[in-house]
Design an enzyme around this catalytic site. Structure first.
Site, PDB file in Angstrom:
ATOM      1  N   ASN A 195     -14.033   3.663   7.254  1.00  0.00           N
ATOM      2  CA  ASN A 195     -15.247   4.356   5.616  1.00  0.00           C
ATOM      3  C   ASN A 195     -15.144   3.049   5.769  1.00  0.00           C
ATOM      4  O   ASN A 195     -15.302   1.491   6.021  1.00  0.00           O
ATOM      5  CB  ASN A 195     -13.655   4.682   5.236  1.00  0.00           C
TER       6      ASN A 195
ATOM      7  N   GLU B  48     -10.462  -0.379  -4.076  1.00  0.00           N
ATOM      8  CA  GLU B  48     -10.812   1.259  -3.076  1.00  0.00           C
ATOM      9  C   GLU B  48     -11.020   2.344  -3.419  1.00  0.00           C
ATOM     10  O   GLU B  48     -10.578   1.952  -4.253  1.00  0.00           O
ATOM     11  CB  GLU B  48      -8.693   1.158  -2.123  1.00  0.00           C
TER      12      GLU B  48
ATOM     13  N   ASN C  24       0.301  -0.714  -0.447  1.00  0.00           N
ATOM     14  CA  ASN C  24      -0.184  -0.197  -0.271  1.00  0.00           C
ATOM     15  C   ASN C  24       0.598   1.542  -0.054  1.00  0.00           C
ATOM     16  O   ASN C  24       1.660   1.286   1.177  1.00  0.00           O
ATOM     17  CB  ASN C  24      -0.389  -0.259   1.500  1.00  0.00           C
TER      18      ASN C  24
ATOM     19  N   GLN D 124      -2.692   6.534  -0.681  1.00  0.00           N
ATOM     20  CA  GLN D 124      -2.908   7.850   0.787  1.00  0.00           C
ATOM     21  C   GLN D 124      -2.035   8.459   0.421  1.00  0.00           C
ATOM     22  O   GLN D 124      -0.984   8.395   0.711  1.00  0.00           O
ATOM     23  CB  GLN D 124      -2.997   6.821   1.668  1.00  0.00           C
TER      24      GLN D 124
ATOM     25  N   ASN E 103      -6.995  10.864  -0.543  1.00  0.00           N
ATOM     26  CA  ASN E 103      -6.601   9.219  -1.477  1.00  0.00           C
ATOM     27  C   ASN E 103      -5.797   9.705  -2.811  1.00  0.00           C
ATOM     28  O   ASN E 103      -5.928  11.398  -2.961  1.00  0.00           O
ATOM     29  CB  ASN E 103      -8.223   8.336  -2.063  1.00  0.00           C
TER      30      ASN E 103
ATOM     31  N   CYS F 214      -4.599  -3.157   1.866  1.00  0.00           N
ATOM     32  CA  CYS F 214      -6.000  -2.525   2.540  1.00  0.00           C
ATOM     33  C   CYS F 214      -6.276  -2.742   3.681  1.00  0.00           C
ATOM     34  O   CYS F 214      -6.878  -3.816   3.897  1.00  0.00           O
ATOM     35  CB  CYS F 214      -7.236  -2.078   1.627  1.00  0.00           C
ATOM     36  N   GLY F 215      -5.110  -1.833   4.709  1.00  0.00           N
ATOM     37  CA  GLY F 215      -5.469  -2.237   6.078  1.00  0.00           C
ATOM     38  C   GLY F 215      -7.208  -2.421   6.639  1.00  0.00           C
ATOM     39  O   GLY F 215      -7.342  -3.274   7.666  1.00  0.00           O
TER      40      GLY F 215
ATOM     41  N   CYS G 129      -6.496   4.612   7.258  1.00  0.00           N
ATOM     42  CA  CYS G 129      -5.623   3.905   6.654  1.00  0.00           C
ATOM     43  C   CYS G 129      -4.936   3.064   7.704  1.00  0.00           C
ATOM     44  O   CYS G 129      -4.573   3.985   7.909  1.00  0.00           O
ATOM     45  CB  CYS G 129      -5.038   4.721   5.707  1.00  0.00           C
ATOM     46  N   GLY G 130      -5.216   2.005   7.486  1.00  0.00           N
ATOM     47  CA  GLY G 130      -4.666   1.220   8.772  1.00  0.00           C
ATOM     48  C   GLY G 130      -3.340   0.767   8.090  1.00  0.00           C
ATOM     49  O   GLY G 130      -2.477   0.830   9.586  1.00  0.00           O
ATOM     50  N   ASN G 131      -2.575   1.158   6.907  1.00  0.00           N
ATOM     51  CA  ASN G 131      -1.450   0.796   6.605  1.00  0.00           C
ATOM     52  C   ASN G 131      -0.441   2.283   6.786  1.00  0.00           C
ATOM     53  O   ASN G 131       0.652   1.878   7.149  1.00  0.00           O
ATOM     54  CB  ASN G 131      -1.199   0.401   5.180  1.00  0.00           C
TER      55      ASN G 131
END
Length: 290
Positions: free
Chosen positions: A165, A216, A17, A49, A69, A225-226, A78-80
């Site tokens: 999200n 995404e 990512n 991101q 984005n 995508c985390g 956005c986890g990553n």
């Protein structure tokens, strides 16, 4: 003067990512959607991101993180990218934990090892109005949505979860049998999702392992995508397909996802990779509207 001009940008990735981090704390200004798009179009700086660090709004937090984005739209989670931000703030080794703020709430981050970090991604929101959906759905573990001919749909009845999200997860037997590049944008913009949605195909390999592919929102097909990995684990556990902890395998790598029963918190653990850092050329923003 544009606060982004000559600002340091850190390029990283979280299992593929692509993440770009810009620290604007103390600058007194943020980033606009057109500016984010301008950066994304710049050779060598393309991202999935953009994580913009701004002054914290709450005591105890290191930064408020605004997330863009690649198309200039904003995302609440956005986890990553959050793991990558944690690395930038904890890399000096002085501490092992940091608290961040996002539009989705506070995220507690912890260093597990030099390049592995955990993030408490928040509690899943599961009611139709929280996703949000444009119509009521009493059971969000399988909503009335399909893709393909009405009498023989290719995909149907996804689970929907909000992890900062909106996510729709279709459970399938063979992910490779579907053209997500064609299906994803159609379902992303389905009228059921007033804020659009991330679209995932998930295959249950075992009760401890999920294979996942993600379209995404605002990005397109992505290696990882985390928040989608978190949503997939929650959706699978709600259907009884897995327990509350599993490895989620994405094209770019693997994440450990744990839906903690004690407080309903979803915890994501995974690696980060540093690529390079550079200064943003002021010319990037010459044609970007305010």
């Amino acid at each position: 003067m544009n606060p982004l001009a000559n600002r340091l940008a850190v390029k990283m990735n979280g299992i593929g990512n692509e993440i770009l981090i810009v620290d604007l704390r103390g600058a007194g200004a943020g980033v606009t959607g057109p500016q984010a798009r301008a950066i994304a179009r710049t050779k060598g700086l393309a991202f999935d991101q953009l994580m913009v660090l701004e002054d914290p709004r709450s005591k105890g937090c290191a930064a408020f993180v605004t997330i863009f984005n690649a198309d200039g739209s904003q995302s609440a989670a956005c986890g990553n990218g959050t793991r990558c931000v944690a690395w930038t703030l904890l890399k000096d080794g002085a501490r092992d934990e940091v608290l961040l703020e996002t539009a989705a709430g506070r995220l507690a981050c912890r260093r597990v090892s030099e390049l592995v970090f955990s993030v408490e991604m928040g509690r899943p929101r599961l009611k139709a109005a929280e996703i949000p959906l444009s119509r009521d759905a009493p059971d969000t573990s399988a909503v009335d949505l399909s893709f393909g001919p009405a009498d023989s749909p290719i995909l149907k009845n996804p689970a929907v979860v909000n992890m900062g999200n909106p996510h729709a997860i279709f459970f399938v037997e063979d992910i490779g049998a579907y053209d997500l590049a064609a299906i994803g944008p159609v379902l992303e913009h389905d009228p059921l999702f007033p804020e659009r949605a991330n679209i995932s195909l998930a295959r249950i390999v075992s009760p401890e392992r999920i294979e996942l592919k993600v379209w995404e929102r605002g990005v397109g097909l992505t290696l990882a995508c985390g928040s989608a990995a978190c949503a997939a684990l929650v959706a699978a556990a709600r259907r009884g397909l897995t327990g509350r902890r599993a490895t989620v395998a994405l094209p770019g790598g693997e994440l450990d996802i744990f839906w903690r029963e004690s407080d309903d918190m979803v915890v994501m653990t995974g690696p980060v990779a540093f690529e390079f850092e550079t200064r943003l050329d002021p010319a990037i923003f010459a044609d970007a509207a305010a």
